[in-house]
Design a protein around this motif. Structure first.
Motif, mmCIF file in Angstrom:
data_model
loop_
_atom_site.group_PDB
_atom_site.id
_atom_site.type_symbol
_atom_site.label_atom_id
_atom_site.label_comp_id
_atom_site.label_asym_id
_atom_site.label_seq_id
_atom_site.Cartn_x
_atom_site.Cartn_y
_atom_site.Cartn_z
ATOM 1 N N VAL A 38 0.691 -1.290 -0.068
ATOM 2 C CA VAL A 38 0.026 0.099 0.052
ATOM 3 C C VAL A 38 0.703 1.049 0.057
ATOM 4 N N PRO A 39 0.895 2.170 -0.959
ATOM 5 C CA PRO A 39 1.650 3.137 -1.010
ATOM 6 C C PRO A 39 1.566 4.252 0.313
ATOM 7 N N ASP A 40 2.432 5.017 0.292
ATOM 8 C CA ASP A 40 2.283 6.026 1.471
ATOM 9 C C ASP A 40 1.216 7.016 1.072
ATOM 10 N N GLY A 41 0.609 7.422 2.250
ATOM 11 C CA GLY A 41 -0.417 8.401 1.951
ATOM 12 C C GLY A 41 -1.791 7.664 1.369
ATOM 13 N N VAL A 42 -1.598 6.643 1.314
ATOM 14 C CA VAL A 42 -2.918 5.746 1.129
ATOM 15 C C VAL A 42 -3.554 5.160 2.205
ATOM 16 N N GLN A 43 -5.001 5.350 2.580
ATOM 17 C CA GLN A 43 -5.602 4.901 3.556
ATOM 18 C C GLN A 43 -6.423 3.872 3.180
ATOM 19 N N LEU A 44 -5.858 2.668 2.642
ATOM 20 C CA LEU A 44 -6.617 1.428 2.158
ATOM 21 C C LEU A 44 -6.131 0.206 2.621
ATOM 22 N N PRO A 45 -6.722 -0.818 2.932
ATOM 23 C CA PRO A 45 -6.087 -2.189 3.297
ATOM 24 C C PRO A 45 -5.614 -2.707 1.738
ATOM 25 N N ASN A 46 -5.072 -3.943 1.933
ATOM 26 C CA ASN A 46 -5.035 -4.732 0.868
ATOM 27 C C ASN A 46 -6.065 -5.601 0.470
ATOM 28 N N TRP A 47 -6.631 -5.835 -0.611
ATOM 29 C CA TRP A 47 -7.571 -6.723 -1.134
ATOM 30 C C TRP A 47 -6.942 -8.191 -0.753
ATOM 31 N N SER A 48 -7.868 -9.007 -0.296
ATOM 32 C CA SER A 48 -7.401 -10.373 0.366
ATOM 33 C C SER A 48 -6.994 -11.079 -0.731
ATOM 34 N N GLY A 49 -7.456 -11.058 -1.936
ATOM 35 C CA GLY A 49 -6.832 -12.000 -3.136
ATOM 36 C C GLY A 49 -7.864 -13.315 -3.035
ATOM 37 N N ASN A 50 -8.626 -13.122 -2.286
ATOM 38 C CA ASN A 50 -9.817 -14.567 -2.391
ATOM 39 C C ASN A 50 -9.083 -15.821 -2.064
ATOM 40 N N PRO A 51 -8.396 -15.826 -0.883
ATOM 41 C CA PRO A 51 -7.863 -17.354 -0.643
ATOM 42 C C PRO A 51 -8.625 -18.297 -0.213
ATOM 43 N N GLU A 52 -10.127 -18.012 -0.258
ATOM 44 C CA GLU A 52 -11.079 -18.960 -0.161
ATOM 45 C C GLU A 52 -11.425 -19.636 -1.577
ATOM 46 N N VAL A 53 -11.155 -19.270 -2.584
ATOM 47 C CA VAL A 53 -11.487 -19.786 -3.945
ATOM 48 C C VAL A 53 -10.474 -20.779 -4.291
ATOM 49 N N PHE A 54 -10.829 -21.848 -4.666
ATOM 50 C CA PHE A 54 -10.383 -23.293 -5.224
ATOM 51 C C PHE A 54 -10.982 -23.848 -6.274
ATOM 52 N N LYS A 55 -10.286 -24.984 -6.814
ATOM 53 C CA LYS A 55 -10.747 -25.468 -8.072
ATOM 54 C C LYS A 55 -11.398 -26.670 -7.782
ATOM 55 N N MET A 56 -12.473 -27.302 -8.836
ATOM 56 C CA MET A 56 -12.989 -28.502 -8.506
ATOM 57 C C MET A 56 -12.920 -29.179 -9.804
ATOM 58 N N ASN A 57 -12.366 -30.497 -9.806
ATOM 59 C CA ASN A 57 -12.413 -31.543 -10.689
ATOM 60 C C ASN A 57 -13.636 -32.544 -10.650
ATOM 61 N N THR A 58 -14.709 -32.334 -11.476
ATOM 62 C CA THR A 58 -15.909 -32.839 -11.146
ATOM 63 C C THR A 58 -15.917 -34.213 -11.477
ATOM 64 N N ALA A 59 -15.102 -34.642 -12.455
ATOM 65 C CA ALA A 59 -15.408 -36.134 -12.759
ATOM 66 C C ALA A 59 -14.311 -36.955 -12.567
ATOM 67 N N ASP A 60 -13.359 -36.688 -11.502
ATOM 68 C CA ASP A 60 -12.256 -37.691 -11.380
ATOM 69 C C ASP A 60 -12.926 -38.914 -10.441
ATOM 70 N N PHE A 61 -13.644 -38.722 -9.578
ATOM 71 C CA PHE A 61 -14.229 -39.970 -8.737
ATOM 72 C C PHE A 61 -15.551 -40.229 -9.298
ATOM 73 N N GLY A 62 -15.968 -39.989 -10.534
ATOM 74 C CA GLY A 62 -17.224 -40.430 -11.032
ATOM 75 C C GLY A 62 -18.360 -39.816 -10.482
ATOM 76 N N ALA A 63 -18.390 -38.493 -9.846
ATOM 77 C CA ALA A 63 -19.667 -38.010 -9.505
ATOM 78 C C ALA A 63 -20.327 -37.441 -10.466
ATOM 79 N N VAL A 64 -19.964 -37.110 -11.688
ATOM 80 C CA VAL A 64 -20.727 -36.791 -12.900
ATOM 81 C C VAL A 64 -19.949 -37.198 -14.079
ATOM 82 N N PRO A 65 -20.372 -37.764 -15.264
ATOM 83 C CA PRO A 65 -19.796 -38.184 -16.377
ATOM 84 C C PRO A 65 -18.547 -37.193 -16.868
#
Length: 943
Positions: free
Chosen positions: A489-516
Motif C-alpha cells: 500500500v503506497p504511502d499516503g493511501v488509507q486503504l487495506p490490501n484486497w485479500s486476493g480471495n484465498p477461499e477460492v479453489f478448483k473442482m475436478n468434477t469427474a475424477d471420482f465419477g460424481a458426474v460423467p
C-alpha cells in the motif's frame, strides 16, 4: 594407489543418487552435446559413446529432455535394431527449422529441442536413466551438481565428457566434475573412427534394500573393457567402512581375490548385508580394487555400496501427512492400519482415520490418497490395512507400491469437514491451515452445502470440459476494495490490501465419477457436494464423490424485456470489432493479422445475437472497441435482418494506434438523435517528453429525445489497468494518464450538468476501473464526483462534479456485480506451486465490474433497474468455441470478453403519464421541451 581422476561425491549425495535410480551404466554415456549452436536454439546434437567391449543394443532407448521447472518429454525413441559397437559413437541431431548445422551427419533425428537451462537424459527400454545431465537445478534430469547453462547466445559451444588415461569416459555421478566446456564442438557419428580402448578394469556401484531382519546380498560387478587374455585376469577386492561399519553389524567384511576367465569380460561377487527390524538412516561402505594381474590399469577402482533401509514404520495417517506438503516420512515404507476408505477412483482411493483415532492437531490431515495405478479392489466404507511407500507426487503426499488388506466392510465414514461461510478462510493473514488454506484437509472428507461455481469449465488436454473454480460460501470470487493483494500500500493511501480471495479453489468434477466426464458447468450455478480435497497440477482441488445442483445457471442468461414505459440504455465492449484491412499503426485485432472477411461476418452475427437476445435490443447502446463506422453500421444492418430493429450507427474516429473507438447504436424507431459529438478530443499531455492526446478514445456525447424526454449519454473507454499495479515507470505513466483522462471527463460532465440541470445524463461504458479505488486512481469516483484523496496515490483536492453522479451498479445484487473475468496470478504462495507452463502458482479467477453506468440526479429519479446480460464471462471455454457455429440464440455465447448491461429509465409513452412512475417520481422536464433544434445525425466531429 587411487587414480587421480576419481572424484568421490559426499556419502549423502551418493546415497540419494543410488536410492533414486540404478547406477549409471559404465559402458554407454552421453559423451558430447550442445543445446544451441550458430544457427540458433535448435542447432543441437547429442553424441553417445560405447565405452564397453561389446556391441550395445539400443532398441527402444529414449532421449528425454526437461525444462528448468522439471517438465519432461521424450524427444526421440531409438528404433529397433539401433546399436553401437564397442568404442564407437551414435549422433542424434535436431532436424527442426533452424536445426543442426554441423558438417558431421547425424545418425538419428529428433524435432523438438532442449531448453538452454533444462537437461537431457538417455533412458533404457524400461524407462530407467542410463545417463543424465542437467543445465540448471530445476531440471528433472541431472547427476550431482548440474552444469551451468551456456546461455542464449548463438555459438558453436557445448559440453564434452572427460576421459581417463585408458580413454574411458569419466562418470563419477556429478555432472560438474565429469564435463568440460568445448568450443568449437567436434561431434562423431557412427561412421567416425572408433576408439581403440586400452584394456582396463572397473567396478560399478551397487545397492541393496533391507526391509526385515533377513540378511541380503549386495552384488558388485567388475568388468574388463576387452576380453581377458590367456590365463585370465585377477584383481584383489576389499571392503572399507563408511557410514556403514562392520563393527556395528551393518555388513560383513570381504577380502578376496577375483578372477575373470580367459575370453570373458566380467565377474561378480556378493557382500552380505545384515538385516534389521528398526528404522535407520541409509548407510554406505566402499569396495576397493587393487593388485590387478598383468599391471592392467584400474579405470575405476572404487565402488560405493549403498544400504537402503526400508523398514516399514507403523504410522497413523496424520503422522504420514505431517503439517507440510512434503511428508516427514517421504521415501519410507509405512504400515497404517484400521483406516476407512472414503472415495474410490480409477487409479486409487482415499482413506481416513476413524474419528475416534483422529489427532487433535488442526494443522495435520487425517486423510491420504493411495495410488494403485489400476482400479482398486476396495469400496467406500471398507476398513483397510495398507503397507506402502510414502511418495511426494508433485507436492501431493500419497502412498504408492501399496499392499492393501480389507479387514471389514460398511464402516461408518468419518464425519466430513464442513466448508462454508468461514472455512476455508477468506483472510490471508489467518489461513485455515497455517501457511496454507487447504493443506490440513488434503485427503479428507469435505461437505459443501452452499457451493458456488465461479467460472465455466476450462479445457485441459483432451478434455473439453475440465475443472471449474468454486467457493464454498455461496459467493462469487469478486474483486473487493483495496490495493491488489501482494502489492505494498503506497504511502499516503488509507486503504487495506484486497485479500486476493484465498477461499477460492478448483473442482475436478469427474475424477471420482460424481458426474460423467466432460460435463459442462456454467458459472453462477450453485450446488451441494461431498468429496475430498486433493492437490493437482500445482493447486488445491476438490474432487466430489456426489454433487447436487441447487440452481443450474442458464447460458446465455438474458435481461428482462424492455417495459413499455421504459427507455433502455446500455453499454457493451465488443472486444475488438474490426474489419479485414490493416491500415493502422498496430493491428486492430491485437493479433499478428486482421480477421478475414468471413471472420468479420461471424463476429457481426455473434454480436447481433448478443444485442438482440441477451440485451433485448436496447434503445441506445454504447459500444466500445469498434474500428469504424462502416463496421458498426454493418452490425446495425445485421440487427435489422435478425430482429427487424431499426438501428443507426454513430462513431467518430479517435487516436488509438490500433484503431478501436467508441460509438453508439440507436434505435431510430424509438429515439430521435439530436447530436453526437466528441468531448475533449484535442486535449494533450506531456507523455515522457512527447506531446500526446489525453484520450485515445475520446468520450462521445449523444444528445437525444424519446417520448418527449431529452437526455444525454456519454460513451467512455479510458485507458486499461494493465500496468498500474506494477512498481516501475510504466505504472507511473499509466496512473498519470488515467488521472488526466478522468479529470478531463469530470470537467465535461460538470459543464453538462450546469448547462442543463433538468436533463437526464448518463456516463456509460467500459471504464477499465472498479466501483471503488484501487489505491492509485479511482477513475469511477473521480468522474462521478466521489473521489477521496485519502484512498488514492494521486491527489485531486476538491471534487469537480457536483452534485455527484450515482453508480447504478450499487443497485445490482452483490453476486451479480461483475462484467469481466480476470485471472490474478499471485505466484507460488499459500502452498500453490508452478506446474509446467500452464500454471504459475496461485491463480485466482476474479470477476469484477469494469462496465458502469453513472447517473445524474435527474436520471436517477427515473431509474428502474440495471441488469447485466450473461453470455461471455460465465460460459465454459468449449461452449464459447462451439457457439461460433451455432445457428440460434446460442451464437451470442463468447461474442466478447465483457458482459454488457442495460439500464432502464422511466419514460412513459405520453408526457405526463405517471401511472407506472417509481415512488416519489416527479418529472423535472415537463415544461422544458421543444426549444432545441435538431443538429443532424451526428456523423462528424462537433455535431
Amino acid at each position: 594407489m587411487k587414480p587421480s581422476h576419481i572424484r568421490r561425491a559426499p556419502w549423502a549425495a551418493l546415497l540419494v543418487i543410488l536410492s533414486v535410480s540404478a547406477a549409471q551404466a559404465a559402458d554407454l554415456s552421453v559423451s558430447q552435446f550442445r543445446v544451441r549452436g550458430p544457427a540458433g536454439g535448435n542447432d543441437e546434437f547429442v553424441e553417445l559413446f560405447n565405452g564397453g567391449s561389446k556391441v550395445l543394443d539400443l532398441s527402444g532407448y529414449k532421449l528425454n529432455a526437461s525444462n528448468a521447472t522439471g517438465a519432461t518429454g521424450t524427444r526421440l525413441t531409438l528404433p529397433a535394431g539401433t546399436s553401437i559397437p564397442a568404442g564407437c559413437y551414435l549422433l542424434l541431431t535436431n532436424s527442426a527449422s533452424g536445426g543442426y548445422s554441423g558438417s558431421v551427419t547425424g545418425d538419428l533425428k529428433y524435432s523438438t529441442g532442449v531448453t538452454d537451462d533444462g537437461g537431457l537424459a538417455l533412458l533404457d527400454g524400461s524407462g530407467q536413466p542410463v545417463d543424465q545431465i542437467g543445465l540448471s537445478a530445476g531440471s528433472a534430469y541431472k547427476a550431482g551438481t548440474p552444469l551451468a547453462s551456456l546461455g542464449s547466445t548463438n555459438a558453436d559451444k557445448g559440453y564434452q565428457r572427460k576421459t581417463d588415461t585408458a580413454g574411458l569416459p569419466i562418470n563419477t555421478g556429478d555432472n560438474q566434475a565429469d564435463f568440460d566446456v568445448v568450443a568449437p564442438t567436434a561431434p562423431h557419428n557412427s561412421a567416425s573412427t572408433c576408439v581403440v580402448l586400452g584394456q582396463a578394469l572397473s567396478i560399478a556401484d551397487a545397492s541393496a534394500k533391507v526391509r526385515s531382519a533377513a540378511n541380503v546380498n549386495m552384488t558388485f560387478s567388475v568388468a574388463l573393457n576387452q576380453p581377458a587374455p590367456a590365463g585370465g585376469v585377477t584383481v584383489h577386492a576389499t571392503t572399507q567402512d563408511g557410514t556403514a561399519t562392520v563393527a556395528n553389524g551393518d555388513y560383513e567384511a570381504l577380502d578376496t581375490t577375483l578372477a575373470i576367465a580367459e575370453g570373458q569380460t566380467q565377474t561378480s561377487f556378493n557382500v552380505v548385508v545384515h538385516g534389521r527390524t528398526t528404522p535407520s538412516e541409509d548407510k554406505a561402505f566402499e569396495v576397493n580394487l587393487s593388485q590387478p594381474s598383468g599391471k592392467i590399469p584400474l579405470a575405476r577402482d572404487t565402488a560405493m555400496g549403498a544400504i537402503l533401509y526400508d523398514i516399514p514404520i507403523a504410522a497413523e495417517i496424520w503422522q504420514i501427512q505431517g503439517r507440510d506438503q512434503v511428508s516427514p516420512l517421504v521415501g519410507k515404507s509405512v504400515m497404517t492400519t484400521g483406516n476407512i476408505v472414503t472415495a474410490v477412483g480409477p487409479s486409487g482411493f482415499t482413506m481416513q482415520t476413524p474419528d475416534a483415532r483422529a489427532d487433535a492437531d488442526p494443522l495435520t490431515s487425517n486423510g491420504i490418497y493411495v495410488f494403485t495405478s489400476t482400479t482398486p479392489a476396495v469400496a467406500v466404507g471398507d476398513v483397510v490395512n495398507v503397507d506402502a511407500t510414502v511418495d511426494n507426487y508433485y507436492q501431493l503426499t500419497e502412498l504408492k507400491n501399496a499392499t492393501v488388506a480389507v479387514t471389514s466392510h460398511r464402516a461408518r465414514l468419518p464425519a466430513p469437514v464442513k466448508f462454508g461461510e468461514n472455512l476455508p478462510s477468506s483472510d490471508p493473514d489467518k489461513l485455515s491451515c497455517g501457511a496454507t488454506n487447504f493443506q490440513c484437509f488434503v485427503g479428507m472428507r469435505v461437505v459443501i452445502e452452499n457451493g458456488m461455481i465461479n467460472t465455466g469449465n476450462k479445457r485441459f488436454s483432451t478434455e473439453p470440459y475440465a475443472e471449474v473454480s468454486i467457493t464454498a460460501n455461496g459467493k462469487r470470487s469478486l474483486r473487493q476494495p483495496g490495493v491488489r493483494f501482494g502489492v505494498t500500500v503506497p504511502d499516503g493511501v488509507q486503504l487495506p490490501n484486497w485479500s486476493g480471495n484465498p477461499e477460492v479453489f478448483k473442482m475436478n468434477t469427474a475424477d471420482f465419477g460424481a458426474v460423467p466426464l466432460n460435463t459442462p458447468y456454467v458459472a453462477g450455478t450453485t450446488f451441494r457436494a461431498e468429496g475430498v480435497i486433493s492437490y493437482d497440477f500445482g493447486a488445491y482441488t476438490f474432487i466430489p464423490t456426489s454433487i447436487t445442483l441447487k440452481h443450474a445457471a442458464e447460458m446465455p442468461r438474458s435481461v428482462s424485456p424492455t417495459a413499455p414505459y421504459a427507455l433502455r440504455i446500455g453499454a457493451f465492449n465488443t472486444e475488438r470489432f474490426c474489419d479485414s484491412n490493416f491500415n493502422t499503426t498496430f493491428t486492430c485485432s491485437g493479433n499478428t493479422k486482421e480477421p478475414t472477411p468471413d471472420e468479420v461476418t461471424v463476429k457481426t452475427q455473434r454480436l447481433s445475437a448478443y444485442i438482440g437476445n441477451v440485451l433485448q435490443l436496447p434503445d441506445v447502446l454504447s459500444v466500445e472497441e469498434v474500428k469504424s463506422l462502416a463496421v458498426l453500421q454493418g452490425l446495425a444492418t445485421q440487427l435489422q435482418d435478425d430482429y427487424r430493429a431499426n438501428y443507426q450507427a454513430y462513431l467518430l474516429p479517435g487516436h488509438d494506434p490500433s484503431g478501436i473507438n467508441v460509438g453508439f447504436l440507436v434505435r431510430t424507431d424509438r429515439v430521435r438523435v439530436v447530436s453526437v459529438q466528441q468531448l475533449a478530443a484535442d486535449e494533450t499531455w506531456n507523455d515522457n517528453g512527447q506531446t500526446a492526446f489525453v484520450h485515445d478514445h475520446p468520450p462521445l456525447l449523444l444528445t437525444a429525445e424519446s417520448r418527449g424526454v431529452r437526455f444525454q449519454v456519454i460513451s467512455v473507454h479510458p485507458k486499461a489497468r494493465t500496468n498500474v499495479d506494477k512498481d516501475d515507470s510504466s505504472a507511473t505513466r499509466d496512473r498519470q494518464k488515467r488521472f488526466l483522462q478522468s479529470t478531463s471527463l469530470a470537467r465535461q460532465v460538470q459543464n453538462l450538468q450546469i448547462a442543463a440541470p433538468w436533463q437526464p445524463l448518463m456516463v456509460v461504458g467500459d471504464f477499465n476501473a472498479y466501483q471503488f479505488s484501487d489505491g492509485w486512481v479511482d477513475v469511477v469516483g473521480l468522474i462521478s464526483g466521489k473521489y477521496k484523496d485519502s484512498e488514492n496515490l494521486l491527489k485531486l483536492g476538491k471534487n469537480i462534479v457536483y452534485p455527484a453522479l450515482w453508480n447504478a451498479v450499487e443497485s445490482v445484487p452483490q453476486n451479480d456485480r461483475y462484467s469481466f473475468l480476470f485471472t490474478e496470478k499471485f505466484g507460488q504462495i499459500q502452498g500453490y506451486t508452478q506446474a509446467g507452463s500452464g500454471n504459475s502458482g496461485r491463480e485466482v479467477p476474479t470477476v469484477q465490474v469494469l462496465d458502469h453506468a453513472l447517473l445524474n440526479q435527474v436520471a436517477r429519479l427515473r431509474f428502474l433497474k440495471m441488469q447485466y446480460g450473461r453470455a461471455d464471462i460465465d460460459a465454459p471455454v468449449q461452449t464459447e468455441t462451439d457457439a461460433a457455429t451455432a445457428t440460434d440464440y446460442r451464437k451470442a455465447i463468447g461474442a466478447s470478453d465483457h458482459d454488457g448491461f442495460v439500464v432502464d429509465l422511466f419514460v412513459p409513452s405520453r408526457p405526463g403519464d405517471m401511472s407506472h412512475a417509481p415512488h416519489g417520481f416527479d418529472d423535472p422536464q415537463q415544461g422544458h421541451q421543444g426549444n432545441d433544434n435538431d443538429q443532424g445525425e451526428g456523423h462528424g466531429r462537433g455535431h
